[in-house]
Design a protein around this motif. Structure first.
Motif, PDB file in Angstrom:
ATOM      1  N   SER A  39       0.815  -1.205   0.000  1.00 28.11           N
ATOM      2  CA  SER A  39       0.000   0.000   0.000  1.00 28.11           C
ATOM      3  C   SER A  39       0.853   1.261   0.000  1.00 28.11           C
ATOM      4  O   SER A  39       1.773   1.393   0.804  1.00 28.11           O
ATOM      5  N   SER A  40       0.520   2.173  -0.920  1.00 27.78           N
ATOM      6  CA  SER A  40       1.174   3.478  -1.025  1.00 27.78           C
ATOM      7  C   SER A  40       2.673   3.381  -1.295  1.00 27.78           C
ATOM      8  O   SER A  40       3.432   4.286  -0.927  1.00 27.78           O
ATOM      9  N   GLN A  41       3.100   2.304  -1.906  1.00 28.11           N
ATOM     10  CA  GLN A  41       4.508   2.154  -2.269  1.00 28.11           C
ATOM     11  C   GLN A  41       4.649   1.899  -3.762  1.00 28.11           C
ATOM     12  O   GLN A  41       3.687   1.516  -4.436  1.00 28.11           O
ATOM     13  N   ALA A  42       5.837   2.096  -4.264  1.00 28.51           N
ATOM     14  CA  ALA A  42       6.131   1.772  -5.653  1.00 28.51           C
ATOM     15  C   ALA A  42       6.215   0.253  -5.817  1.00 28.51           C
ATOM     16  O   ALA A  42       6.504  -0.466  -4.855  1.00 28.51           O
ATOM     17  N   PRO A  43       5.972  -0.242  -7.004  1.00 26.50           N
ATOM     18  CA  PRO A  43       6.165  -1.683  -7.241  1.00 26.50           C
ATOM     19  C   PRO A  43       7.618  -2.077  -7.013  1.00 26.50           C
ATOM     20  O   PRO A  43       8.542  -1.343  -7.369  1.00 26.50           O
TER      21      PRO A  43
END
Lengths: 113, 116
Positions: A39-43
């Motif tokens: 959640s709310s992070q880059a891949p």
């Protein structure tokens, strides 16, 4: 339309119970990638295949494995899922040449009970 | 070391207002640059890409981006934002591998909120 398809869209599994996520493509691309996105992070790249050659990222846990039986399909196996593995898993493909972008599927949301 | 920085974690704009999302990169060679958009619960959709040539590139959904080598930037712009543009936006640099395989370095993303 040519595309990248991930199944299922939502997957629920139990703590420690093996799970397999599926990705197929009609783009005939050489390269297939698996990403983990929290959640709310880059891949975060887990690994990728260039044709049949498997390329693992150095920090990908051994718990994560992948198979690519043919050009069109690629699987992500999580051998013993832990609570920290709950995430969105994204598959992507590319032609594997310079200046070719990656094309993403809609992802599989994995929940761990 | 190669890196991508998106300085703004959250941006809020009013519908109809202009938008600029910032992206700065650190990369030794000529970069291959991409902007993606991700709506909630969806995958990433390519908005536009820059490889060479004209430094102002046009993308889908009315977006454009300008590559500025001197500033190591690739900022995304839209003249008039629509409510449907509310999403997460990722900037990425493409790295060439020895086999020609591309991997990305992603920025941390900017979440756009649009006020009616």
């Amino acid at each position: 339309d040519a595309m990248v398809i991930q199944n299922p869209r939502y997957q629920v599994t139990q703590f420690g119970k093996p799970v397999t996520l599926s990705c197929s493509q009609t783009l005939n691309h050489n390269v297939m990638y698996w990403y983990q996105q929290k959640s709310s992070q880059a891949p975060k790249l887990l690994f990728h295949y260039y044709d049949k050659d498997f390329n693992n990222e150095a920090d990908t846990p051994d718990n994560f494995q992948s198979r690519r039986p043919n050009t069109s399909f690629c699987f992500l196996d999580i051998r013993s899922p832990g609570l920290g593995d709950a995430a969105m898993y994204l598959c992507a493909t590319s032609r594997g040449r310079h200046n070719q972008p990656q094309h993403f599927g809609d992802g599989t949301r994995l929940s761990i009970l | 070391a190669q890196s991508v920085t998106q300085p703004d974690i959250h941006i809020t704009v009013s519908e109809g207002a202009s938008l600029e999302l910032r992206c700065n990169y650190s990369y030794g060679a000529t970069p291959y640059l991409f902007w993606y958009v991700q709506s909630p619960g969806q995958g990433l959709q390519l908005l536009l890409k820059y490889f060479s040539g004209d430094t102002l590139v046009q993308g889908i959904k009315g977006f454009e981006a300008e590559f500025k080598r001197s500033q190591s930037s690739f900022n995304l712009r839209k003249p008039s934002v629509h409510w449907s543009d509310a999403a997460e936006y990722f900037c990425a640099v493409g790295l060439g591998g020895t086999s020609g395989t591309y991997k990305y370095i992603f920025g941390t993303g900017t979440r756009l909120k649009v006020l009616a």
